[in-house]
Design an enzyme around this catalytic site. Sequence first.
Site, short mmCIF file in Angstrom:
data_model
loop_
_atom_site.label_atom_id
_atom_site.label_comp_id
_atom_site.label_asym_id
_atom_site.label_seq_id
_atom_site.Cartn_x
_atom_site.Cartn_y
_atom_site.Cartn_z
NE ARG A 94 0.08 -0.44 4.92
CZ ARG A 94 1.16 0.03 5.49
NH1 ARG A 94 1.68 1.17 5.08
NH2 ARG A 94 1.77 -0.59 6.48
CB VAL A 122 2.38 6.93 7.46
CG1 VAL A 122 2.52 8.25 8.21
CG2 VAL A 122 1.11 6.21 7.88
#
Length: 447
Positions: free
Chosen positions: A291, A294
């Site tokens: 993914r 952050v």
Amino acid sequence: MFSKILIANRGDVALRVLRACKELNIKTVAIHSTADSEAIHVRLADESVCIGPAPSSKSYLNIPAIITAAQLVGAEAIHPGVGFLSENADFAEIVEAHNIVFIGPKPEHIRCMGDKIEAKITAQKLGIPLVPGSKTDIINFETALQEAKKVGYPLLIKAASGGGGRGMKVALNEEELESAFTSAKSEAKAAFGDDRVYIERYLQKPRHIEVQIIADKFGNTVHLGERECSIQRRHQKVIEEAPSPVIDDKTRNIIGEIASKAVSKMGYLGLGTIEFLYEGNQFFFIEMNTRLQVEHPITEAITGIDLVREQIRIAAGYPLSFQQKDVQFKGHAIECRINAEDPQTFIPSPGTITQFHSPGGLGVRIESCIYSGYKVPPYYDSLIAKLIVHGNDRDQCLLRLKQALKEIVIEPISTTIDLHKQILDTEVMQKGTYDIRWLETKLLNRN
Ligand code: MV4
């Protein structure tokens, strides 16, 4: 290109995705819980749908509600953001089954990397160096003893369904093996409903260094260098930097090529991060994240590449807009994660922010969902802002970061801003000589 994307997330990440969509001329749909109706990403989105009550399980993790919302507004794609459903292979599959594009890798790749044993076997086949250890699940204590003899002590017992540090047990010697094995297995069963465990040699003072890769549907794969993420507490990253203070150009190219070739062979799609432990000038694969992360902005800062834009373009079937030879690393970037937490106890400190002043200047970026009057809800992750600073070199970056931390005001709630100032003042941070244990040891020894 897509004409409408549903953003299945909240906070700074939802805003990050929204901004990329706007630049690509894509309409945005925000989803939100009842606790987030005043959120900035909701106000800035073209449309919004309230999908449930405050608890994540009833809203941001509520798959039927999210799919229904997407169908209701006619979204062609869903961006899962970070956390929540971003690494849920079932969600990716369900999205695609409804003829909606999941902006992320194929479900089979998410699933494969979610199983840490399968991930290791796959990584090994693809030529990625691993931590020495077992490559099958250890079914009983006799097998554990045999494997432990091969691996040597100290060793770690890890859960196949674990990751992110959950479900690990250390055995320093053979005497400790049985209880470590038994408790790892029962904890894994309780936490993940899966009692499979495996063994690895325990690296005692490694650094955590991860390599960013990106791949399109045409077989083009590129690495975007590494991020150094060793400054962490309880498996939560606190400060990240790119490049790592200990990786030279030659090493970066070698590990980057290994990572890039591996994902190319897999037929991987989109953004991915290969996590390594780095000790004694050697890389050891531990996990792969399938993914956006952050800490992606530090990679954006040193490469000038908009990762979310590329991710959306790839999902829409476009080729990468650059090749490996076009990627140039410029300067140094550091991210400080600012959490609404007590800096002494790290207990979350939700509440209303009455004063917010953003730092500024060349190379200073804030990714945040806060504003004066914003009420930090108690239901979600305590990350409220990311401060990302870029400089021509590490020293300039550190100076700019120090000034930015002086300028920023988030009051009256407690935040980790002071912790960042303290870390920055240490010789270890100035020199970049930390490892994954450094911050926790420092915190134990403070007054
Ligand atoms: C390890 C390790 C030492 N040796 N594996 C923790 C999170 C998960 N991603 C893997 N983790 C570790 N695996 C071996 N063989 C130490 C850790 C670890 C760690 C790794 C990365 C960043 C922070 C960490 C904090 C504690 C332990």
